[in-house]
Design an enzyme around this catalytic site. Structure first.
Site, PDB file in Angstrom:
ATOM      1  N   CYS A  38       0.844  -1.296  -0.014  1.00 52.42           N
ATOM      2  CA  CYS A  38       0.189   0.124   0.040  1.00 52.42           C
ATOM      3  C   CYS A  38       0.818   1.237   0.082  1.00 52.42           C
ATOM      4  CB  CYS A  38      -0.724  -0.009   1.323  1.00 52.42           C
ATOM      5  SG  CYS A  38       0.075   0.044   2.888  1.00 52.42           S
ATOM      6  N   GLU A 152       0.242  -0.658  16.606  1.00 45.61           N
ATOM      7  CA  GLU A 152      -0.467   0.608  16.019  1.00 45.61           C
ATOM      8  C   GLU A 152      -1.357   0.985  17.433  1.00 45.61           C
ATOM      9  OE1 GLU A 152      -2.839   0.428  12.500  1.00 45.61           O
ATOM     10  OE2 GLU A 152      -4.379   1.797  13.370  1.00 45.61           O
ATOM     11  N   SER A 249       1.417 -10.192  11.055  1.00 45.89           N
ATOM     12  CA  SER A 249       0.820  -9.260  10.319  1.00 45.89           C
ATOM     13  C   SER A 249      -0.824  -9.003  10.503  1.00 45.89           C
ATOM     14  CB  SER A 249       1.105  -9.179   8.713  1.00 45.89           C
ATOM     15  OG  SER A 249       0.083  -8.278   8.074  1.00 45.89           O
TER      16      SER A 249
HETATM   17  S1  SF4 Z   1      -2.842   2.358   7.402  1.00 52.38           S
HETATM   18 FE1  SF4 Z   1      -1.368   0.707   7.080  1.00 52.38          FE
HETATM   19  S2  SF4 Z   1      -2.182  -0.816   5.456  1.00 52.38           S
HETATM   20 FE2  SF4 Z   1      -3.213   1.286   5.453  1.00 52.38          FE
HETATM   21  S3  SF4 Z   1      -2.413   2.564   4.068  1.00 52.38           S
HETATM   22 FE3  SF4 Z   1      -1.337   2.990   5.952  1.00 52.38          FE
HETATM   23  S4  SF4 Z   1       0.481   1.620   6.163  1.00 52.38           S
HETATM   24 FE4  SF4 Z   1      -1.014   0.785   4.472  1.00 52.38          FE
END
Ligand code: SF4
Length: 332
Positions: A38, A152, A249
């Site tokens: 991403c 996160e 993950s």
């Molecule tokens: S929140 Fe995580 S999965 Fe979503 S765009 Fe950002 S890095 Fe990628």
């Protein structure tokens, strides 16, 4: 078996005497689209490389820059050194924080240690940090939908210091929250959470609290949403699904969970060596997807491994390409 057709007998395959017989089973491989990296993952990897270019090796990275061991090993070979905590980083060194985001306390600690720190947090995670800070200023109890212990969630919790913060991962946990129904509350969602599970939990929160606010649009990011939708569609008409990604993950685990709702044979594998071939059908269609932190090289290795065992055809499920690109992190 060689499939040789002749002008006078186009429907009848013939075998050349003495030619090797390819009697491997036949499989149709369908690649999900979108899959793999991403914009946030690309930006974080670019940030490590830009820091190496600017400052030279070694540059230190606190925790895995993204949740993929191949990415980590590749960057290690280029001069990055991955550490768990800042006390492993020599004073005055360059350090990067991962795409998952960190608590402000970590950034302050880096400053105290005289480190040159760059925060490669994904802008969509940073948006959630700003949201929870706003709810905190409004004095609302915070409910985070996500997995306790995930970096996160740990980073986001670090932004909430003056109100209560509670992490829930199920409708049942909403029921047992130690909060009064009329207490002002707000919720936020881990960016890589399951879209369907988050929806059910938000409904339970709405039923549980009389004064609840949440994000204007979903905290679950575009990449998670698109990859989950793509694998859901693919799972509906595949005989098995392979998810390329690490078992640690969140993004990869959610893809496997979503696929499992619609397909009986789902395997989450870091690479072809982890595929349980005995669990795969001997004919039909295999859908292949990859988590947002999984490089395309892992998908290619999996496709090659299938090619060595089966007669395969390869196609890609149709979808609009993703246009999201984040501005590079300034490395000064
Ligand atoms: S929140 Fe995580 S999965 Fe979503 S765009 Fe950002 S890095 Fe990628």
């Amino acid at each position: 078996m060689f499939d040789l057709r002749f002008p006078d007998d186009s429907q009848t395959p013939r075998t050349i005497p003495g030619a090797p017989v390819d009697d491997r089973p036949e499989l149709r491989l369908i690649l999900a689209a979108p899959r793999g990296f991403c914009a946030g993952v690309r930006r974080a990897i670019d940030a490590v490389r830009d820091a190496l270019l600017k400052h030279g090796a070694p540059v230190y990275v606190r925790r895995a820059i993204v949740h993929n061991l191949e990415v980590v090993r590749t960057l290690e070979a280029e001069g990055a050194v991955f550490v768990e905590e800042l006390d492993e980083v020599p004073l005055g060194s360059v350090v990067l924080f991962s795409a998952h985001g960190v608590s402000p306390a970590i950034a302050e600690d880096a400053e105290r240690r005289n480190l040159k720190a760059y925060d490669a947090v994904c802008p969509l995670v940073a948006k959630v940090h700003r949201e929870v800070e706003r709810h905190q200023r409004a004095g609302r109890q915070l409910i985070l939908i996500g997995h306790k212990g995930h970096p996160e969630i740990e980073g986001t919790l670090g932004h909430v210091t003056s109100v209560g913060a509670h992490v829930v991962k199920s409708v049942e946990e909403v029921e047992s929250l130690p909060l009064h129904r009329d207490e002002p509350a707000a919720y936020a969602v881990q960016t890589t959470y399951s879209v369907e599970d988050a929806h059910a939990i938000v409904e339970a929160l709405r039923a549980r609290f009389s004064d609840l606010v949440g994000p204007a649009s979903s905290d679950i990011c575009y990449a998670t949403t698109n990859r989950q939708a793509a694998v859901r569609d693919l799972a509906m008409y595949s005989d098995a699904i392979i998810v390329a990604g690490e078992h640690f993950s969140s993004n990869a685990c959610r893809l496997a969970e979503v696929a499992s709702l619609h397909c009986p044979a789902v395997q989450l594998v870091a690479g072809p060596e982890e595929i349980d071939w005995s669990e795969l059908p001997q004919s039909g269609s295999i859908g292949i997807t990859a988590a947002a932190s999984t490089p395309e090289s892992s998908v290619e290795a999996i496709v090659s491994a299938f090619g060595a065992r089966y007669r395969t055809s390869l196609e890609e499920a149709g979808a609009e390409p993703e246009a999201t690109v984040f501005k590079r992190l300034a490395i000064a």
